[in-house]
Motif scaffolding. Sequence first.
Motif, PDB file in Angstrom:
ATOM      1  N   GLU A  23       0.833  -1.206   0.000  1.00 36.51           N
ATOM      2  CA  GLU A  23       0.000   0.000   0.000  1.00 36.51           C
ATOM      3  C   GLU A  23       0.870   1.260   0.000  1.00 36.51           C
ATOM      4  OE1 GLU A  23      -3.201   1.983   3.054  1.00 36.51           O
ATOM      5  OE2 GLU A  23      -3.277  -0.199   2.753  1.00 36.51           O
ATOM      6  N   ARG A  24       1.942   1.242   0.797  1.00 36.93           N
ATOM      7  CA  ARG A  24       2.851   2.390   0.865  1.00 36.93           C
ATOM      8  C   ARG A  24       3.507   2.636  -0.501  1.00 36.93           C
ATOM      9  NH1 ARG A  24       7.895   3.728   1.031  1.00 36.93           N
ATOM     10  NH2 ARG A  24       8.667   1.598   0.882  1.00 36.93           N
ATOM     11  N   LEU A  25       3.931   1.566  -1.158  1.00 33.18           N
ATOM     12  CA  LEU A  25       4.569   1.699  -2.466  1.00 33.18           C
ATOM     13  C   LEU A  25       3.589   2.214  -3.515  1.00 33.18           C
ATOM     14  CD1 LEU A  25       6.705  -1.542  -2.406  1.00 33.18           C
ATOM     15  CD2 LEU A  25       7.597   0.789  -2.492  1.00 33.18           C
ATOM     16  N   ARG A  26       2.357   1.736  -3.484  1.00 34.42           N
ATOM     17  CA  ARG A  26       1.346   2.218  -4.440  1.00 34.42           C
ATOM     18  C   ARG A  26       1.051   3.710  -4.222  1.00 34.42           C
ATOM     19  NH1 ARG A  26      -0.301  -1.124  -8.068  1.00 34.42           N
ATOM     20  NH2 ARG A  26      -0.403  -3.342  -7.630  1.00 34.42           N
ATOM     21  N   ALA A  27       1.010   4.135  -2.959  1.00 33.20           N
ATOM     22  CA  ALA A  27       0.782   5.552  -2.666  1.00 33.20           C
ATOM     23  C   ALA A  27       1.945   6.397  -3.187  1.00 33.20           C
ATOM     24  CB  ALA A  27       0.596   5.752  -1.166  1.00 33.20           C
ATOM     25  N   SER A  28       3.164   5.902  -3.027  1.00 31.08           N
ATOM     26  CA  SER A  28       4.332   6.624  -3.539  1.00 31.08           C
ATOM     27  C   SER A  28       4.293   6.698  -5.063  1.00 31.08           C
ATOM     28  CB  SER A  28       5.619   5.933  -3.094  1.00 31.08           C
ATOM     29  OG  SER A  28       5.774   6.012  -1.710  1.00 31.08           O
ATOM     30  N   ALA A  29       3.846   5.622  -5.693  1.00 32.90           N
ATOM     31  CA  ALA A  29       3.776   5.592  -7.157  1.00 32.90           C
ATOM     32  C   ALA A  29       2.752   6.595  -7.673  1.00 32.90           C
ATOM     33  CB  ALA A  29       3.442   4.183  -7.636  1.00 32.90           C
ATOM     34  N   LYS A  30       1.661   6.792  -6.915  1.00 35.06           N
ATOM     35  CA  LYS A  30       0.639   7.749  -7.356  1.00 35.06           C
ATOM     36  C   LYS A  30       1.184   9.166  -7.421  1.00 35.06           C
ATOM     37  CE  LYS A  30      -3.743   5.660  -6.094  1.00 35.06           C
ATOM     38  NZ  LYS A  30      -4.941   5.785  -5.262  1.00 35.06           N
ATOM     39  N   THR A  31       2.086   9.505  -6.502  1.00 35.46           N
ATOM     40  CA  THR A  31       2.617  10.868  -6.464  1.00 35.46           C
ATOM     41  C   THR A  31       3.861  11.022  -7.330  1.00 35.46           C
ATOM     42  OG1 THR A  31       3.950  10.392  -4.499  1.00 35.46           O
ATOM     43  CG2 THR A  31       1.719  11.236  -4.135  1.00 35.46           C
ATOM     44  N   ALA A  32       4.441   9.921  -7.777  1.00 34.66           N
ATOM     45  CA  ALA A  32       5.646   9.991  -8.605  1.00 34.66           C
ATOM     46  C   ALA A  32       5.271  10.354 -10.040  1.00 34.66           C
ATOM     47  CB  ALA A  32       6.375   8.647  -8.583  1.00 34.66           C
ATOM     48  N   PRO A  33       6.129  11.099 -10.695  1.00 33.42           N
ATOM     49  CA  PRO A  33       5.858  11.421 -12.107  1.00 33.42           C
ATOM     50  C   PRO A  33       6.025  10.169 -12.958  1.00 33.42           C
ATOM     51  CG  PRO A  33       7.999  12.264 -11.447  1.00 33.42           C
ATOM     52  CD  PRO A  33       7.348  11.718 -10.209  1.00 33.42           C
ATOM     53  N   PRO A  34       5.337  10.108 -14.093  1.00 34.93           N
ATOM     54  CA  PRO A  34       5.480   8.945 -14.969  1.00 34.93           C
ATOM     55  C   PRO A  34       6.951   8.736 -15.349  1.00 34.93           C
ATOM     56  CG  PRO A  34       3.704  10.349 -15.722  1.00 34.93           C
ATOM     57  CD  PRO A  34       4.410  11.086 -14.626  1.00 34.93           C
ATOM     58  N   GLY A  35       7.347   7.474 -15.332  1.00 29.31           N
ATOM     59  CA  GLY A  35       8.733   7.182 -15.693  1.00 29.31           C
ATOM     60  C   GLY A  35       9.215   5.906 -15.027  1.00 29.31           C
ATOM     61  N   ILE A  36      10.515   5.731 -15.070  1.00 30.34           N
ATOM     62  CA  ILE A  36      11.128   4.502 -14.571  1.00 30.34           C
ATOM     63  C   ILE A  36      10.888   4.327 -13.070  1.00 30.34           C
ATOM     64  CG2 ILE A  36      13.342   3.335 -14.191  1.00 30.34           C
ATOM     65  CD1 ILE A  36      14.284   4.556 -16.825  1.00 30.34           C
ATOM     66  N   ARG A  37      11.056   5.392 -12.291  1.00 30.25           N
ATOM     67  CA  ARG A  37      10.886   5.291 -10.826  1.00 30.25           C
ATOM     68  C   ARG A  37       9.469   4.833 -10.471  1.00 30.25           C
ATOM     69  NH1 ARG A  37      12.420   3.735  -6.207  1.00 30.25           N
ATOM     70  NH2 ARG A  37      11.765   5.005  -4.465  1.00 30.25           N
ATOM     71  N   ARG A  38       8.484   5.402 -11.151  1.00 26.17           N
ATOM     72  CA  ARG A  38       7.092   5.021 -10.885  1.00 26.17           C
ATOM     73  C   ARG A  38       6.856   3.547 -11.216  1.00 26.17           C
ATOM     74  NH1 ARG A  38       2.069   8.323 -13.365  1.00 26.17           N
ATOM     75  NH2 ARG A  38       0.739   8.003 -11.582  1.00 26.17           N
ATOM     76  N   GLU A  39       7.399   3.098 -12.340  1.00 27.78           N
ATOM     77  CA  GLU A  39       7.254   1.692 -12.728  1.00 27.78           C
ATOM     78  C   GLU A  39       7.934   0.773 -11.721  1.00 27.78           C
ATOM     79  OE1 GLU A  39       5.200   0.657 -15.071  1.00 27.78           O
ATOM     80  OE2 GLU A  39       4.738   2.778 -15.338  1.00 27.78           O
ATOM     81  N   GLU A  40       9.096   1.177 -11.186  1.00 34.07           N
ATOM     82  CA  GLU A  40       9.779   0.385 -10.160  1.00 34.07           C
ATOM     83  C   GLU A  40       8.918   0.251  -8.910  1.00 34.07           C
ATOM     84  OE1 GLU A  40      13.493   2.248  -9.256  1.00 34.07           O
ATOM     85  OE2 GLU A  40      14.520   1.362 -10.970  1.00 34.07           O
ATOM     86  N   LEU A  41       8.315   1.352  -8.503  1.00 34.87           N
ATOM     87  CA  LEU A  41       7.454   1.333  -7.306  1.00 34.87           C
ATOM     88  C   LEU A  41       6.265   0.399  -7.514  1.00 34.87           C
ATOM     89  CD1 LEU A  41       7.498   5.135  -6.443  1.00 34.87           C
ATOM     90  CD2 LEU A  41       8.527   3.309  -5.087  1.00 34.87           C
ATOM     91  N   LEU A  42       5.650   0.464  -8.681  1.00 34.71           N
ATOM     92  CA  LEU A  42       4.505  -0.406  -8.964  1.00 34.71           C
ATOM     93  C   LEU A  42       4.921  -1.877  -9.037  1.00 34.71           C
ATOM     94  CD1 LEU A  42       2.640   1.788 -11.594  1.00 34.71           C
ATOM     95  CD2 LEU A  42       1.942   1.305  -9.240  1.00 34.71           C
ATOM     96  N   ARG A  43       6.100  -2.140  -9.624  1.00 35.85           N
ATOM     97  CA  ARG A  43       6.599  -3.515  -9.707  1.00 35.85           C
ATOM     98  C   ARG A  43       6.859  -4.078  -8.311  1.00 35.85           C
ATOM     99  NH1 ARG A  43      11.548  -5.317  -9.470  1.00 35.85           N
ATOM    100  NH2 ARG A  43      12.473  -3.291  -9.852  1.00 35.85           N
ATOM    101  N   LYS A  44       7.475  -3.274  -7.449  1.00 36.68           N
ATOM    102  CA  LYS A  44       7.740  -3.731  -6.083  1.00 36.68           C
ATOM    103  C   LYS A  44       6.439  -3.957  -5.318  1.00 36.68           C
ATOM    104  CE  LYS A  44      12.333  -1.817  -5.507  1.00 36.68           C
ATOM    105  NZ  LYS A  44      13.201  -0.954  -4.706  1.00 36.68           N
ATOM    106  N   ALA A  45       5.455  -3.094  -5.539  1.00 38.29           N
ATOM    107  CA  ALA A  45       4.160  -3.263  -4.879  1.00 38.29           C
ATOM    108  C   ALA A  45       3.524  -4.580  -5.302  1.00 38.29           C
ATOM    109  CB  ALA A  45       3.238  -2.089  -5.212  1.00 38.29           C
TER     110      ALA A  45
END
Length: 67
Positions: A23-45
């Motif tokens: 849940e924490r990772l998904r919340a971080s991904a929502k606020t992250a700009p589109p790109g590699i970092r966001r995809e990493e957060l979603l993959r880890k979630a």
Amino acid sequence: MAKRRRRFKQTQSLQERLAAEAERLRASAKTAPPGIRREELLRKARQFEEGLHMSEWLKAPGVELRR
């Protein structure tokens, strides 16, 4: 002298910790700009959620572990 393991009692179950981290990772991904970092957060979630599902499956009645 042998090293002693540091032990501590978990206050939350494994399932609770996995769900909270996903849940924490998904919340971080929502606020992250589109790109590699966001995809990493979603993959880890998703990985944490898969771990949660595996843990639930292993606790299900009738599941037999073989060694």
